[in-house]
Design a protein around this motif. Structure first.
Motif, PDB file in Angstrom:
ATOM      1  N   VAL A  40       0.866  -1.169   0.000  1.00  0.00           N
ATOM      2  CA  VAL A  40       0.000   0.000   0.000  1.00  0.00           C
ATOM      3  C   VAL A  40       0.905   1.221   0.000  1.00  0.00           C
ATOM      4  O   VAL A  40       1.799   1.307   0.846  1.00  0.00           O
ATOM      5  N   PRO A  41       0.743   2.143  -0.925  1.00  0.00           N
ATOM      6  CA  PRO A  41      -0.289   2.135  -1.969  1.00  0.00           C
ATOM      7  C   PRO A  41       0.004   1.103  -3.058  1.00  0.00           C
ATOM      8  O   PRO A  41       1.156   0.752  -3.299  1.00  0.00           O
ATOM      9  N   ASN A  42      -1.073   0.634  -3.702  1.00  0.00           N
ATOM     10  CA  ASN A  42      -0.935  -0.313  -4.800  1.00  0.00           C
ATOM     11  C   ASN A  42      -0.145   0.340  -5.934  1.00  0.00           C
ATOM     12  O   ASN A  42      -0.180   1.545  -6.107  1.00  0.00           O
ATOM     13  N   ILE A  43       0.577  -0.497  -6.680  1.00  0.00           N
ATOM     14  CA  ILE A  43       1.391  -0.001  -7.792  1.00  0.00           C
ATOM     15  C   ILE A  43       0.789  -0.470  -9.105  1.00  0.00           C
ATOM     16  O   ILE A  43       0.460  -1.647  -9.265  1.00  0.00           O
ATOM     17  N   VAL A  44       0.654   0.460 -10.039  1.00  0.00           N
ATOM     18  CA  VAL A  44       0.235   0.144 -11.401  1.00  0.00           C
ATOM     19  C   VAL A  44       1.248   0.815 -12.326  1.00  0.00           C
ATOM     20  O   VAL A  44       1.481   2.017 -12.214  1.00  0.00           O
ATOM     21  N   SER A  45       1.871   0.019 -13.202  1.00  0.00           N
ATOM     22  CA  SER A  45       2.857   0.581 -14.120  1.00  0.00           C
ATOM     23  C   SER A  45       2.836  -0.211 -15.423  1.00  0.00           C
ATOM     24  O   SER A  45       2.068  -1.159 -15.566  1.00  0.00           O
ATOM     25  N   ASN A  46       3.694   0.181 -16.339  1.00  0.00           N
ATOM     26  CA  ASN A  46       3.811  -0.538 -17.605  1.00  0.00           C
ATOM     27  C   ASN A  46       5.109  -1.340 -17.677  1.00  0.00           C
ATOM     28  O   ASN A  46       5.544  -1.735 -18.749  1.00  0.00           O
ATOM     29  N   GLU A  47       5.677  -1.624 -16.494  1.00  0.00           N
ATOM     30  CA  GLU A  47       6.877  -2.456 -16.432  1.00  0.00           C
ATOM     31  C   GLU A  47       6.490  -3.929 -16.562  1.00  0.00           C
ATOM     32  O   GLU A  47       5.458  -4.348 -16.058  1.00  0.00           O
TER      33      GLU A  47
END
Length: 99
Positions: A40-47
């Motif tokens: 937390v916080p959640n991670i959102v990426s384009n990796e």
């Protein structure tokens, strides 16, 4: 359809604390959307990182899934996407993103 649109929609859905406690990614024709909800916080990426579960899906079908226009079970049965990895995580994803 755009990977950026998909990434933003996923960020909105998981928020900062989704409670999913899993890592997963959408592997699309345009790139990857990586999601880590174990912290937390959640991670959102384009990796393109290692995850518990990966869903191979077109960007269009991923957006349809998130928008509720593609039933997760029917989509899987019809071959609109493939799941690799932990099926329990896949079920959590289906409940979260398919509702």
């Amino acid at each position: 359809m755009s990977l950026q649109t998909l990434t933003e929609k996923v960020k909105t859905l998981v928020g900062t604390n989704s409670g999913l406690d899993a890592s997963f990614k959408f592997v699309t024709d345009e790139g990857v959307v990586f999601v880590d909800t174990k912290q937390v916080p959640n991670i959102v990426s384009n990796e393109d990182l290692e995850t518990d579960c990966a869903m191979e899906i077109t960007t269009k079908n991923a957006l349809d899934l998130i928008n509720g226009d593609l039933n997760p079970m029917m989509g899987y049965m019809m071959g609109k996407f493939k799941i690799k990895g932990d099926m329990a995580v896949a079920m959590k994803i289906a409940q979260t993103f398919g509702s």
